[in-house]
Design an enzyme around this catalytic site. Structure first.
Site, PDB file in Angstrom:
ATOM      1  N   TYR A  99       0.792  -1.042  -0.033  1.00 34.66           N
ATOM      2  CA  TYR A  99       0.013  -0.082  -0.049  1.00 34.66           C
ATOM      3  C   TYR A  99       0.974   1.189   0.056  1.00 34.66           C
ATOM      4  CZ  TYR A  99      -3.526   3.244   1.748  1.00 34.66           C
ATOM      5  OH  TYR A  99      -4.587   4.262   1.987  1.00 34.66           O
TER       6      TYR A  99
ATOM      7  N   LYS B 178      -1.640  -1.555  -3.711  1.00 36.42           N
ATOM      8  CA  LYS B 178      -2.741  -0.585  -3.713  1.00 36.42           C
ATOM      9  C   LYS B 178      -1.957   0.948  -4.125  1.00 36.42           C
ATOM     10  CE  LYS B 178      -6.174   1.936  -0.946  1.00 36.42           C
ATOM     11  NZ  LYS B 178      -6.718   2.278   0.292  1.00 36.42           N
TER      12      LYS B 178
END
Length: 298
Positions: A139, A167
């Site tokens: 992320y 992400k």
């Protein structure tokens, strides 16, 4: 699309953690939220990520919320666990605690505040991956962490078997292309920015981990489904209606606006957050309310 890619694709909810006025997690409300997203066609749920207030929950609370979310889902929707920390040892502890929880994978954020080098980021995520068989999704959110993990570092990490995706929340959609080029087409890239999510899918992202999804679940599910099928006209039509919402849900720090919006729509019983986060400012509430009306939600 591989079976693993299909597990982490489409419209993924960055799920809020409902709380009562005393700051306690409201598990009955959480169960209703899980049902709501299953019925709306969401593809997966992220439990206790940034939007789920992981930073103000203890490790024990994080694990309990994740386990209850898995329990409520009853295998009908994949649950991705927020398991990141800015101390590698803490992230490893959290990840190990989730081994038998039933989650589909873990979302692990770039360490925040201490600002590691690219090599430090690599060693951090490598150590986490080596402690578990669970699929790991990186992320990258520089606006929150103060550090930007470069595509070249992502590509190095993609060589580790159970690091399966990222992400990417930089709002720079050209990153999607570069990561795909460097890490390979089977490495999953998910947009972490609602306003540019559709553009990211057009450039090869497998889906969006979305804040807007909390309050416009069916619309987001439809938009992602159309976009992944190549029907961009229908996807654009939905996205245009949601664009004001995409922006205004960040008018104050996430998840402040989205919790108020979910409360306004009757999806949760209280807009309460744990300090240092406070409920949406009264003078801002009409603006978010207008965005809900433009989106057709009010």
């Amino acid at each position: 699309m591989s079976a693993q890619n299909s597990l982490f694709s489409g419209s993924i909810v960055a799920l809020v953690t409902p709380m009562n006025h005393y700051g306690e997690v409201d598990f009955s409300c959480l169960e209703k939220l899980v049902e709501h997203h299953i019925e709306a066609g969401s593809n997966a749920l992220v439990s206790v990520g940034t939007t789920g207030e992981s930073a103000t929950l203890s490790i024990e609370e994080n694990v309990k919320v994740i386990e209850k979310t898995v329990e409520f889902a009853k295998g009908r929707i994949p649950i991705i666990a927020g398991a990141g920390a800015n101390a590698t040892s803490e992230a490893i502890t959290m990840t190990k605690l989730l081994r038998d929880s039933g989650v589909a994978g873990c979302l692990s954020v770039v360490p925040y505040y201490n600002k590691p080098t690219q090599e430090g980021m690599y060693q951090h995520f490598k150590a986490i991956a080596e402690c578990t068989d669970l699929p790991q999704i990186l992320y990258n959110v520089p606006s929150r962490t103060g550090s930007d993990m470069k595509p070249e570092t992502v590509a190095r990490l993609a060589e580790i078997e159970n690091i399966v995706g990222i992400k990417e929340a930089t709002r720079d959609v050209s990153r999607i292309v570069k990561i795909k080029q460097l890490a390979g087409k089977n490495f999953i890239v998910l947009s972490g920015d609602d306003a540019t999510g559709l553009e990211a899918i057009k450039l090869g992202a497998e889906g969006v981990i979305s804040v807007t999804n909390n309050i416009a679940a069916k619309d987001m599910a439809d938009m992602c489904r159309y976009a992944l099928a190549g029907d961009f006209d229908k996807a654009e039509e939905i996205n245009a209606r949601l664009m004001r919402l995409h922006h205004d849900l960040f008018i104050e720090s996430n998840p402040i606006p989205v919790k108020w919006a979910a409360y306004r729509l009757g999806l949760i019983k209280s807009p309460h957050l744990r300090l240092p986060l406070t409920t949406l400012s009264e003078e801002i509430q009409p603006k978010v309310g207008d965005a809900l009306k433009i989106a057709g939600l009010l």
